[in-house]
Design a protein around this motif. Sequence first.
Motif, short mmCIF file in Angstrom:
data_model
loop_
_atom_site.label_atom_id
_atom_site.label_comp_id
_atom_site.label_asym_id
_atom_site.label_seq_id
_atom_site.Cartn_x
_atom_site.Cartn_y
_atom_site.Cartn_z
N ILE A 257 0.84 -1.21 0.00
CA ILE A 257 0.00 0.00 0.00
C ILE A 257 0.87 1.25 0.00
CG2 ILE A 257 -1.59 1.35 1.44
CD1 ILE A 257 -2.96 -1.27 2.14
N ILE A 258 1.95 1.24 0.78
CA ILE A 258 2.85 2.38 0.80
C ILE A 258 3.46 2.61 -0.59
CG2 ILE A 258 5.06 3.23 1.70
CD1 ILE A 258 4.33 1.89 4.35
N GLU A 259 3.89 1.50 -1.23
CA GLU A 259 4.47 1.61 -2.57
C GLU A 259 3.45 2.18 -3.55
OE1 GLU A 259 5.93 -2.16 -3.78
OE2 GLU A 259 7.44 -2.29 -2.18
N ILE A 260 2.21 1.71 -3.46
CA ILE A 260 1.18 2.17 -4.38
C ILE A 260 0.84 3.63 -4.12
CG2 ILE A 260 -1.21 1.82 -5.13
CD1 ILE A 260 -0.83 -1.16 -4.39
N LEU A 261 0.85 4.04 -2.85
CA LEU A 261 0.59 5.45 -2.53
C LEU A 261 1.65 6.34 -3.16
CD1 LEU A 261 -0.51 5.37 1.23
CD2 LEU A 261 -1.82 6.35 -0.65
N VAL A 262 2.89 5.90 -3.11
CA VAL A 262 3.97 6.68 -3.70
C VAL A 262 3.86 6.70 -5.22
CG1 VAL A 262 6.47 6.86 -3.98
CG2 VAL A 262 5.50 6.28 -1.74
N LYS A 263 3.63 5.50 -5.82
CA LYS A 263 3.55 5.41 -7.28
C LYS A 263 2.37 6.20 -7.83
CE LYS A 263 5.87 0.94 -7.79
NZ LYS A 263 5.72 -0.48 -8.17
N SER A 264 1.29 6.25 -7.06
CA SER A 264 0.11 6.98 -7.52
C SER A 264 0.28 8.49 -7.39
CB SER A 264 -1.13 6.55 -6.72
OG SER A 264 -0.99 6.93 -5.37
N LYS A 265 1.41 8.89 -6.80
CA LYS A 265 1.76 10.31 -6.60
C LYS A 265 0.80 11.02 -5.64
CE LYS A 265 4.05 10.81 -11.06
NZ LYS A 265 4.14 11.58 -12.33
N ARG A 266 0.06 10.22 -4.85
CA ARG A 266 -0.76 10.83 -3.82
C ARG A 266 0.11 11.30 -2.65
NH1 ARG A 266 -6.66 8.10 -3.34
NH2 ARG A 266 -6.97 7.53 -5.51
N LEU A 267 1.24 10.59 -2.44
CA LEU A 267 2.15 10.96 -1.38
C LEU A 267 3.58 10.96 -1.91
CD1 LEU A 267 0.80 8.92 1.68
CD2 LEU A 267 0.44 11.33 1.20
N GLN A 268 4.39 11.85 -1.34
CA GLN A 268 5.80 11.89 -1.67
C GLN A 268 6.56 10.92 -0.76
OE1 GLN A 268 6.91 13.70 -4.25
NE2 GLN A 268 4.79 14.37 -4.58
N THR A 269 7.73 10.48 -1.25
CA THR A 269 8.55 9.57 -0.45
C THR A 269 8.92 10.19 0.89
OG1 THR A 269 9.47 8.69 -2.52
CG2 THR A 269 10.65 8.17 -0.47
N GLU A 270 9.20 11.50 0.88
CA GLU A 270 9.58 12.18 2.11
C GLU A 270 8.43 12.14 3.13
OE1 GLU A 270 9.65 13.58 -0.87
OE2 GLU A 270 11.81 13.50 -1.32
N GLN A 271 7.20 12.27 2.62
CA GLN A 271 6.04 12.22 3.53
C GLN A 271 5.88 10.83 4.15
OE1 GLN A 271 3.14 13.61 0.61
NE2 GLN A 271 2.89 15.53 1.76
N ILE A 272 6.07 9.80 3.33
CA ILE A 272 5.98 8.43 3.84
C ILE A 272 7.05 8.18 4.90
CG2 ILE A 272 6.26 6.00 3.26
CD1 ILE A 272 3.62 6.98 2.38
#
Length: 586
Positions: free
Chosen positions: A8-23
């Motif tokens: 889910i974290i990977e998909i959130l990043v790939k979907s550009k809903r969240l930035q890596t820094e935010q995660i």
Amino acid sequence: MQILKENIIEILVKSKRLQTEQIDKALQIQKQKGIPLRRVLVEQGFISEEELLSFLSGQLYIPILHLSKYKFDPQIIELIPEHIARQYCLIPLSRMGNNITVAMADPLNIFALDDLRTLTGCNIDMVLSPQDEISRVIDTQYHLEVKDMQQVTDLTQQGLETKEAEFARQDEIELSSVVKESKRAPIVKLVDLMLAQALKKRASDIHIEPEEDCLRIRYRIDGSLYDIFKLPKTNQNAILARVKIISNLDITESRIPQDGRFKVKFEEREVDFRVSSLPTTFGQKFVLRALDKSNLSVGLDELGFSEQPLGLFKEAINKPFGMILVTGPTGSGKSTTLYSVLSQLNTPQRNIITIEDPVEYQVEGITQIQVKPEIGLDFVSGLRSLLRQSPDVIMIGEIRDSETADIAVKASLTGQLVFSTLHTNDAISSITRLIDMGIEPFLVASSLILLCAQRLCRRICLKCRQPIEIPDKFLESIGFTPLQTKGDQEKDKMSVTGFKEKVTFYTAKGCKYCNNTGFYGRIAILEAIMINDAIREMIMKRESIDKIKQYAIIKCGMKTLRDDAFLKVKMGLATLDEVIRVTKEE
């Protein structure tokens, strides 16, 4: 489940809903605080709860259900205990054979699912619902009942600590068997818990109400009563005895009403509790009113008054003598307003004396008299005596009869600044009330400086309020209409309500911050009119109240209660239905 979370974290990043820094930041906070990642993401503002639910729904193929219009079955609710529902933020919806469907905010909580399966012996199906909606349903569907005193410890472990509240003074009293029971650790801890939680939740009153099979505890928060929990009937006498001991009441007397008070220290401030007992069918009912003196030192500017009535109030209290009346029903904040004024006037150069029944707040530097009719110390005799004490400012708790009114009016004409309260619907009606009490119109006209009417309106929670559309036709029907010109304004002689600009209306939703009520705190609505020479002449001529009010609105610019209430709506501080409810007698 760990793999699922990482995906889910990977998909959130790939979907550009969240930035890596935010995660990365969210994972760091999660590790430090030990709270769910979903909660961290929402609290940090990285993603809204609605977006996250929609995302999880798509990834886990779990439907979303909003609970606002869902009809709950009490028998289904009983399948899961309240402490489990609160711990995991879930609510049971239905049961089909060996399958129970629950609404959850965190579908990744495998511990919750395992506990539910073990507890119910059933398979668990899920739907997704917003956390605040689930919390609101839990509050409305469950009524916490403490079945034995051991559960007090369980409540404390759930986060209801009471260490912040300690009694400022406890007197030693000879113990009977009931008193000994009241000194047991669970009883003491439970009463402390009740007080601490009331203060945490901003309750103004605690209601301890004996019923046939239990002892019900309710809090009044922002003017509304809420059920908190129920205690076993077997502990009723011990709990009530504990309240009597800390309030310095007669523990052997249960047939007549009693009044007392005590103090607690809470979060580095001292709070007075005024206690009233009343014999009922199933035992003595107690109401504990919290009086926080820290609210009195804020001054008039911090009471939330609108600019126009606030200016009149400030002008009036600078007068050397005369009478200022504040009217309104019980619980409308009259005492808090008057005490805030007295605190502002409280200087070494002034002799301030109050006479009250009962004394609400104990304020250093002010002489306060408690009325005691049983020994002949009533308002009339007390007023006569205090006038011989050379007072500069007098505050009379309430003008109840003609003798009190007569002395108050004459005191205001002989050099004292007099504050008092009356029970009338609006400010102008105070004039006829005094005349009906037998005060001559010329004395009323000469003594009055300022008339006020006050109400308290629940302040909408700014964290969860939502915009709403109100039909223009309805706004017009209640007088909430735009003003065009001064000439148009004068056509509507009994109202100056209206705003040229577009008004955004809000509705109360409810969130964790406001205890899922949609409201947080209260604001004062004030109607104020300064008595000038023209109004004094009208009073002496016994002109009708309607005519005086019409003059005050058109010539003096008086804002009525409804006008001031609509101003709070315009400012986004209150809902339209709330201010209509509060000013419905207007």
